[in-house]
Design a protein around this motif. Sequence first.
Motif, PDB file in Angstrom:
ATOM      1  N   ALA A 167       5.792  20.945  -4.151  1.00  0.00           N
ATOM      2  CA  ALA A 167       7.138  21.432  -3.846  1.00  0.00           C
ATOM      3  C   ALA A 167       7.207  21.627  -2.338  1.00  0.00           C
ATOM      4  N   GLN A 168       8.129  20.934  -1.695  1.00  0.00           N
ATOM      5  CA  GLN A 168       8.187  20.935  -0.236  1.00  0.00           C
ATOM      6  C   GLN A 168       9.584  20.542   0.228  1.00  0.00           C
ATOM      7  N   SER A 169       9.787  20.574   1.519  1.00  0.00           N
ATOM      8  CA  SER A 169      11.036  20.082   2.094  1.00  0.00           C
ATOM      9  C   SER A 169      10.941  18.579   2.289  1.00  0.00           C
ATOM     10  N   ASP A 170      11.968  17.886   1.837  1.00  0.00           N
ATOM     11  CA  ASP A 170      12.123  16.443   2.066  1.00  0.00           C
ATOM     12  C   ASP A 170      10.887  15.626   1.659  1.00  0.00           C
ATOM     13  N   PRO A 171      10.425  15.721   0.422  1.00  0.00           N
ATOM     14  CA  PRO A 171       9.267  14.922   0.013  1.00  0.00           C
ATOM     15  C   PRO A 171       9.591  13.432   0.025  1.00  0.00           C
ATOM     16  N   TRP A 172       8.575  12.618   0.252  1.00  0.00           N
ATOM     17  CA  TRP A 172       8.810  11.173   0.303  1.00  0.00           C
ATOM     18  C   TRP A 172       7.615  10.403  -0.257  1.00  0.00           C
ATOM     19  N   TRP A 173       7.898   9.176  -0.689  1.00  0.00           N
ATOM     20  CA  TRP A 173       6.905   8.190  -1.102  1.00  0.00           C
ATOM     21  C   TRP A 173       7.208   6.924  -0.333  1.00  0.00           C
ATOM     22  N   LYS A 174       6.194   6.287   0.228  1.00  0.00           N
ATOM     23  CA  LYS A 174       6.408   5.120   1.095  1.00  0.00           C
ATOM     24  C   LYS A 174       5.497   3.972   0.674  1.00  0.00           C
ATOM     25  N   THR A 196       0.850  -1.188   0.000  1.00  0.00           N
ATOM     26  CA  THR A 196       0.000   0.000   0.000  1.00  0.00           C
ATOM     27  C   THR A 196       0.888   1.241   0.000  1.00  0.00           C
ATOM     28  N   PRO A 197       0.796   2.110  -1.035  1.00  0.00           N
ATOM     29  CA  PRO A 197       1.661   3.285  -1.104  1.00  0.00           C
ATOM     30  C   PRO A 197       0.972   4.547  -0.563  1.00  0.00           C
ATOM     31  N   VAL A 198       1.769   5.439  -0.005  1.00  0.00           N
ATOM     32  CA  VAL A 198       1.331   6.785   0.375  1.00  0.00           C
ATOM     33  C   VAL A 198       2.476   7.731   0.040  1.00  0.00           C
ATOM     34  N   GLN A 199       2.191   9.036  -0.035  1.00  0.00           N
ATOM     35  CA  GLN A 199       3.247  10.025  -0.242  1.00  0.00           C
ATOM     36  C   GLN A 199       3.007  11.228   0.663  1.00  0.00           C
ATOM     37  N   SER A 200       4.051  12.019   0.806  1.00  0.00           N
ATOM     38  CA  SER A 200       4.026  13.105   1.797  1.00  0.00           C
ATOM     39  C   SER A 200       2.983  14.162   1.474  1.00  0.00           C
ATOM     40  N   THR A 201       2.792  14.496   0.202  1.00  0.00           N
ATOM     41  CA  THR A 201       1.759  15.442  -0.236  1.00  0.00           C
ATOM     42  C   THR A 201       1.280  15.012  -1.616  1.00  0.00           C
ATOM     43  N   LEU A 202       0.185  15.605  -2.071  1.00  0.00           N
ATOM     44  CA  LEU A 202      -0.382  15.257  -3.366  1.00  0.00           C
ATOM     45  C   LEU A 202      -0.535  16.505  -4.223  1.00  0.00           C
ATOM     46  N   ALA A 203       0.022  16.462  -5.417  1.00  0.00           N
ATOM     47  CA  ALA A 203      -0.174  17.532  -6.395  1.00  0.00           C
ATOM     48  C   ALA A 203      -1.062  17.007  -7.517  1.00  0.00           C
ATOM     49  N   THR A 226      15.479  15.748 -14.106  1.00  0.00           N
ATOM     50  CA  THR A 226      16.528  15.952 -13.094  1.00  0.00           C
ATOM     51  C   THR A 226      15.967  16.033 -11.681  1.00  0.00           C
ATOM     52  N   ARG A 227      14.652  16.098 -11.550  1.00  0.00           N
ATOM     53  CA  ARG A 227      14.071  16.173 -10.205  1.00  0.00           C
ATOM     54  C   ARG A 227      14.409  14.955  -9.355  1.00  0.00           C
ATOM     55  N   ILE A 228      14.635  13.810  -9.996  1.00  0.00           N
ATOM     56  CA  ILE A 228      14.924  12.579  -9.261  1.00  0.00           C
ATOM     57  C   ILE A 228      16.344  12.552  -8.712  1.00  0.00           C
ATOM     58  N   ASN A 229      17.201  13.440  -9.199  1.00  0.00           N
ATOM     59  CA  ASN A 229      18.609  13.425  -8.790  1.00  0.00           C
ATOM     60  C   ASN A 229      18.737  13.598  -7.284  1.00  0.00           C
ATOM     61  N   GLY A 230      19.506  12.731  -6.667  1.00  0.00           N
ATOM     62  CA  GLY A 230      19.735  12.811  -5.234  1.00  0.00           C
ATOM     63  C   GLY A 230      18.722  12.067  -4.385  1.00  0.00           C
ATOM     64  N   THR A 251      15.225  21.440   0.482  1.00  0.00           N
ATOM     65  CA  THR A 251      14.078  22.343   0.484  1.00  0.00           C
ATOM     66  C   THR A 251      13.571  22.571  -0.937  1.00  0.00           C
ATOM     67  N   SER A 252      12.263  22.867  -1.036  1.00  0.00           N
ATOM     68  CA  SER A 252      11.609  23.153  -2.308  1.00  0.00           C
ATOM     69  C   SER A 252      11.900  22.062  -3.345  1.00  0.00           C
ATOM     70  N   LYS A 253      11.581  20.820  -2.976  1.00  0.00           N
ATOM     71  CA  LYS A 253      11.798  19.654  -3.845  1.00  0.00           C
ATOM     72  C   LYS A 253      10.461  19.044  -4.240  1.00  0.00           C
ATOM     73  N   VAL A 254      10.438  18.465  -5.436  1.00  0.00           N
ATOM     74  CA  VAL A 254       9.282  17.725  -5.923  1.00  0.00           C
ATOM     75  C   VAL A 254       9.723  16.291  -6.198  1.00  0.00           C
ATOM     76  N   LEU A 255       8.952  15.321  -5.704  1.00  0.00           N
ATOM     77  CA  LEU A 255       9.255  13.914  -5.956  1.00  0.00           C
ATOM     78  C   LEU A 255       8.215  13.346  -6.912  1.00  0.00           C
ATOM     79  N   THR A 256       8.706  12.878  -8.062  1.00  0.00           N
ATOM     80  CA  THR A 256       7.849  12.253  -9.070  1.00  0.00           C
ATOM     81  C   THR A 256       8.414  10.877  -9.412  1.00  0.00           C
TER      82      THR A 256
END
Length: 305
Positions: free
Chosen positions: A196-203, A168-175, A226-230, A279-284
Amino acid sequence: ALKPTSTMLLSMMARTPSISGKNVTQSSTYGLWSAEQAIDSNPGFRKSWSSCSSTDNQTNPWWRVDLSSVYRVNRVVITNRLDCCPERINGAEIRIGNSLENNGNNNPTIPAGVSSTYTCNGMEGRYVNLFIPGYSKFLTLCEVEVYGEVIMRLYRVPLLLNIATWGTPVQSTLAYNWYAQNALDGLSSTCTHTDAQSDPWWKLDLLKTYSVNSVTITNRLDCCSTRINGAEIRIGNNSLDVFSNPVCAVVSSIPAGATYSYSCRGMEGRYVIVNIPGTSKVLTLCEVGVYVIFPGNSELLNNLV
């Protein structure tokens, strides 16, 4: 070079000569020369077109039989075409193993095409491939026999399974409507997206603890690769503090639309997390795979069998 009536013995000691009824396939088919005709017990000395297999003229042609279980292969016998073109078999390679990577053609090899006898000392595998490397080649086989003994039934073969969709997946915020589940739908065109947030995550909650062999991530194709970098891949048992779970790997970069695999070397955990520190990161994430090796969980293995 092979004589027109020659039979190549790829020596190896025998118990089970018949592979009739097994699943066979080839890279292409010339006319009616199907892959199954290489195991029809008819060597094609009179009508090769009705009893031999043949690929089209192509690059790196191959033929493969699935033995359905893992065998210790002792001998392979190949009957060459009688009516013409015996030299086409020259340079063929016989490969035996358990992988279907590159259609099985990356398995260990026994070279063929010069001598009549080849020894492989009981090579083990489920798949036997005949493969001719090079450009503008035909692969024609009038009969193939595989001799060996079963050493492992199929259900006991270690299986590499993608269990991501079991969780079951969840993520820190939803766009927008780019939900966490989009990473598990089998479509690289639908993706997850945080604000766009600090330390976004998907679990991903796998619902029980597994020993994770590897994790795959498919990156976004249309933009923003390049958003996935790091990004960090974490595996562990802490659901509340996702950043306390051990790091399996750090993503340096993934080309747009590409899928990269990251080895986790059997790390154990119930949760698989992908996060981007800063900070100010987007996770896709457009697809995520979580691969485990079975056996290793006897309860699940019994269910699979």
